[in-house]
Motif scaffolding. Structure first.
Motif, PDB file in Angstrom:
ATOM      1  N   SER A  55     -13.182  50.540 -47.694  1.00 19.84           N
ATOM      2  CA  SER A  55     -12.416  48.716 -47.076  1.00 19.84           C
ATOM      3  C   SER A  55     -12.243  48.820 -45.744  1.00 19.84           C
ATOM      4  O   SER A  55     -13.052  49.856 -44.830  1.00 19.84           O
ATOM      5  N   GLY A  56     -12.358  47.858 -45.385  1.00 16.65           N
ATOM      6  CA  GLY A  56     -11.874  47.273 -43.934  1.00 16.65           C
ATOM      7  C   GLY A  56     -11.705  46.016 -43.213  1.00 16.65           C
ATOM      8  O   GLY A  56     -11.166  45.267 -44.041  1.00 16.65           O
ATOM      9  N   PHE A  57     -11.768  45.989 -42.099  1.00 17.07           N
ATOM     10  CA  PHE A  57     -10.996  44.329 -41.771  1.00 17.07           C
ATOM     11  C   PHE A  57     -12.108  44.359 -40.189  1.00 17.07           C
ATOM     12  O   PHE A  57     -12.449  44.507 -40.133  1.00 17.07           O
ATOM     13  N   ASP A  58     -13.030  42.986 -40.556  1.00 13.13           N
ATOM     14  CA  ASP A  58     -13.587  41.898 -39.527  1.00 13.13           C
ATOM     15  C   ASP A  58     -12.458  40.899 -38.874  1.00 13.13           C
ATOM     16  O   ASP A  58     -12.443  39.919 -39.578  1.00 13.13           O
ATOM     17  N   ARG A  59     -12.314  41.393 -37.319  1.00  7.85           N
ATOM     18  CA  ARG A  59     -10.991  40.043 -37.379  1.00  7.85           C
ATOM     19  C   ARG A  59     -11.581  38.994 -36.954  1.00  7.85           C
ATOM     20  O   ARG A  59     -11.827  37.886 -36.750  1.00  7.85           O
ATOM     21  N   ALA A  60     -13.380  39.145 -36.494  1.00 10.06           N
ATOM     22  CA  ALA A  60     -14.418  37.492 -35.943  1.00 10.06           C
ATOM     23  C   ALA A  60     -14.575  37.317 -37.240  1.00 10.06           C
ATOM     24  O   ALA A  60     -14.728  36.080 -37.191  1.00 10.06           O
ATOM     25  N   ALA A  61     -14.753  37.929 -38.455  1.00  8.31           N
ATOM     26  CA  ALA A  61     -14.678  36.647 -40.065  1.00  8.31           C
ATOM     27  C   ALA A  61     -14.048  36.933 -40.244  1.00  8.31           C
ATOM     28  O   ALA A  61     -14.111  35.968 -41.847  1.00  8.31           O
ATOM     29  N   LEU A  62     -13.011  37.774 -40.018  1.00 13.18           N
ATOM     30  CA  LEU A  62     -12.003  37.663 -40.859  1.00 13.18           C
ATOM     31  C   LEU A  62     -12.106  37.902 -41.990  1.00 13.18           C
ATOM     32  O   LEU A  62     -11.074  37.595 -43.366  1.00 13.18           O
ATOM     33  N   ASN A  63     -12.619  38.842 -42.123  1.00 13.05           N
ATOM     34  CA  ASN A  63     -13.480  39.618 -44.151  1.00 13.05           C
ATOM     35  C   ASN A  63     -12.575  41.049 -44.419  1.00 13.05           C
ATOM     36  O   ASN A  63     -12.257  41.464 -43.556  1.00 13.05           O
ATOM     37  N   LEU A  64     -11.354  40.846 -44.996  1.00 14.04           N
ATOM     38  CA  LEU A  64     -10.722  42.021 -45.142  1.00 14.04           C
ATOM     39  C   LEU A  64     -10.574  41.627 -46.623  1.00 14.04           C
ATOM     40  O   LEU A  64     -11.020  41.122 -47.953  1.00 14.04           O
ATOM     41  N   GLY A  65     -10.990  43.888 -46.992  1.00 15.35           N
ATOM     42  CA  GLY A  65     -11.116  43.924 -48.245  1.00 15.35           C
ATOM     43  C   GLY A  65     -11.537  45.461 -49.078  1.00 15.35           C
ATOM     44  O   GLY A  65     -11.746  46.259 -48.110  1.00 15.35           O
ATOM     45  N   LEU A  66     -11.689  45.369 -49.822  1.00 13.74           N
ATOM     46  CA  LEU A  66     -12.873  46.802 -50.296  1.00 13.74           C
ATOM     47  C   LEU A  66     -13.320  46.630 -51.345  1.00 13.74           C
ATOM     48  O   LEU A  66     -13.271  45.804 -51.932  1.00 13.74           O
ATOM     49  N   LYS A  67     -14.382  47.853 -51.350  1.00 16.71           N
ATOM     50  CA  LYS A  67     -15.066  47.981 -52.172  1.00 16.71           C
ATOM     51  C   LYS A  67     -14.269  49.173 -53.623  1.00 16.71           C
ATOM     52  O   LYS A  67     -14.452  50.692 -52.585  1.00 16.71           O
ATOM     53  N   SER A  68     -14.436  49.039 -54.646  1.00 16.17           N
ATOM     54  CA  SER A  68     -14.222  49.859 -55.624  1.00 16.17           C
ATOM     55  C   SER A  68     -15.261  50.000 -56.458  1.00 16.17           C
ATOM     56  O   SER A  68     -15.133  49.784 -56.879  1.00 16.17           O
ATOM     57  N   GLY A  69     -15.910  51.778 -56.448  1.00 21.42           N
ATOM     58  CA  GLY A  69     -16.108  51.835 -57.843  1.00 21.42           C
ATOM     59  C   GLY A  69     -16.990  53.977 -57.287  1.00 21.42           C
ATOM     60  O   GLY A  69     -16.410  53.977 -56.783  1.00 21.42           O
ATOM     61  N   GLY A  70     -17.764  53.898 -57.721  1.00 20.68           N
ATOM     62  CA  GLY A  70     -18.513  54.820 -58.072  1.00 20.68           C
ATOM     63  C   GLY A  70     -19.972  55.429 -57.979  1.00 20.68           C
ATOM     64  O   GLY A  70     -20.894  54.281 -59.038  1.00 20.68           O
ATOM     65  N   TYR A  71     -19.943  56.261 -59.096  1.00 22.91           N
ATOM     66  CA  TYR A  71     -21.442  57.223 -59.956  1.00 22.91           C
ATOM     67  C   TYR A  71     -21.118  57.436 -61.326  1.00 22.91           C
ATOM     68  O   TYR A  71     -20.035  59.023 -61.110  1.00 22.91           O
ATOM     69  N   TRP A  72     -21.956  57.572 -61.806  1.00 22.57           N
ATOM     70  CA  TRP A  72     -21.122  57.405 -62.830  1.00 22.57           C
ATOM     71  C   TRP A  72     -22.561  58.109 -63.528  1.00 22.57           C
ATOM     72  O   TRP A  72     -24.084  57.344 -64.416  1.00 22.57           O
ATOM     73  N   PRO A  73     -23.350  59.507 -63.696  1.00 18.96           N
ATOM     74  CA  PRO A  73     -24.678  59.716 -63.824  1.00 18.96           C
ATOM     75  C   PRO A  73     -24.839  59.640 -65.226  1.00 18.96           C
ATOM     76  O   PRO A  73     -26.487  59.914 -65.828  1.00 18.96           O
TER      77      PRO A  73
END
Length: 321
Positions: A55-73
């Motif tokens: 997750s993170g925040f870009d003040r210039a683009a105002l993109n705030l959020g997260l990616k949730s997920g992973g690896y299921w072999p």
């Protein structure tokens, strides 16, 4: 709230758009107008899965959020992609959930775009031979994105199971590039640009197998202990990355930092090159290495572009939330 399902992503994003979004994010990170939050990545003790958040925040683009997920072999046996993820975007002014976006194809495209951005800014202009180490799902995305950045004529590739390179051969030949399966020694001796895209925990490529002037993009799965190339190779190279904190803890630089082959202050953010604050490659004999660790801001940038396009084309689903 806007919903853009996985099935709609392919018609809403292109490699070119992904490249532009990722390049802009790297520049914002180097300018300190965007930052990533600490990564959470855990083995959940079920289905051999790794699960986490970026997750993170870009003040210039105002993109705030997260990616949730992973690896299921085990997903391949179920007809599903092993990597599963979803991106959540939030309104930076109110905190309300703005959008939910399918993240599987986006992850593949942004990972390939990161390697492509590194090649665009660091590889020699006369690069003709592209080397690929690995033949998993991500390899074809890497090949397509990177091949567009230089006048490549040939692709040389290596994989532990050579028969799995047939799909990569089809992609290369579809791009009009000659393709050859080679040994690691031959790959290093011929390639001007090398992309590693594996899940290895043991160095595959040695320092003495890479010739002067090569650019490497190490794009494999990032987690504690991962290693695609010999730590001594990072000692020979000028090392660039998307985020130094991740590179030194879950990325390719972790081993070179641990054995003092590489100093923290020697690692350069790729965004500094994009912004003109670092010269990048200094000579045709210099080995450059980009450690792509996959930051959450990349996912947010590409997802935000998808949402805007989905709304513009009238294909987004909006629900009260």
């Amino acid at each position: 709230m806007i919903i853009v399902p996985e099935a709609a992503i392919a018609n809403l994003v292109t490699p070119e758009a992904s490249f532009a979004a990722v390049e802009k994010v790297f520049a914002s990170m180097a300018a300190k107008s965007a930052y990533n939050f600490p990564v959470i990545r855990e083995a959940i003790g079920h289905a051999d899965a790794l699960y986490g958040f970026k997750s993170g925040f870009d003040r210039a683009a105002l993109n705030l959020g997260l990616k949730s997920g992973g690896y299921w072999p085990g997903n391949a046996d179920k007809g599903l992609t092993n990597h599963q993820s979803t991106v959540f975007l939030f309104d930076a002014d109110t905190g309300r959930c703005r959008a939910v976006v399918g993240g599987n194809l986006l992850t593949a495209l942004r990972t390939a775009a990161a390697a492509a951005v590194s090649v665009a800014h660091l590889a020699r202009r006369d690069a003709k031979v592209l080397g690929i180490v690995g033949a998993g799902h991500q390899a074809a995305f890497q090949l397509r994105a990177v091949a567009a950045q230089r006048p490549f004529e040939r692709v040389v590739a290596w994989n532990r199971s050579p028969e799995k390179l047939s799909g990569l051969r089809e992609v290369a030949e579809g791009l009009g590039l000659a393709f050859e399966t080679v040994s690691l020694d031959d790959l290093g001796a011929q390639a001007d640009v090398i992309v590693t895209i594996t899940s290895s925990f043991d160095a595959i490529l040695g320092a003495d197998q890479v010739r002067p002037g090569t650019h490497l993009a190490c794009m494999g799965t990032d987690t504690k202990g991962k290693q695609e190339v010999d730590a001594a190779l990072l000692g020979r190279a000028t090392v660039f990355t998307d985020e130094i904190a991740q590179s030194t803890t879950i990325g390719e630089a972790q081993h070179a930092i641990a054995d003092l082959t590489l100093r923290l202050e020697d690692i350069v953010e790729l965004g500094a090159v994009i912004n003109g604050d670092h010269p990048g490659r200094s000579s045709d004999d210099e080995i450059t290495l980009f450690d792509g660790t996959g930051v959450g801001l990349q996912d947010l940038a590409v997802a935000a572009a998808v949402v805007d396009l989905a709304v513009e084309r009238g294909v987004a689903t909006e629900v009260e939330f």
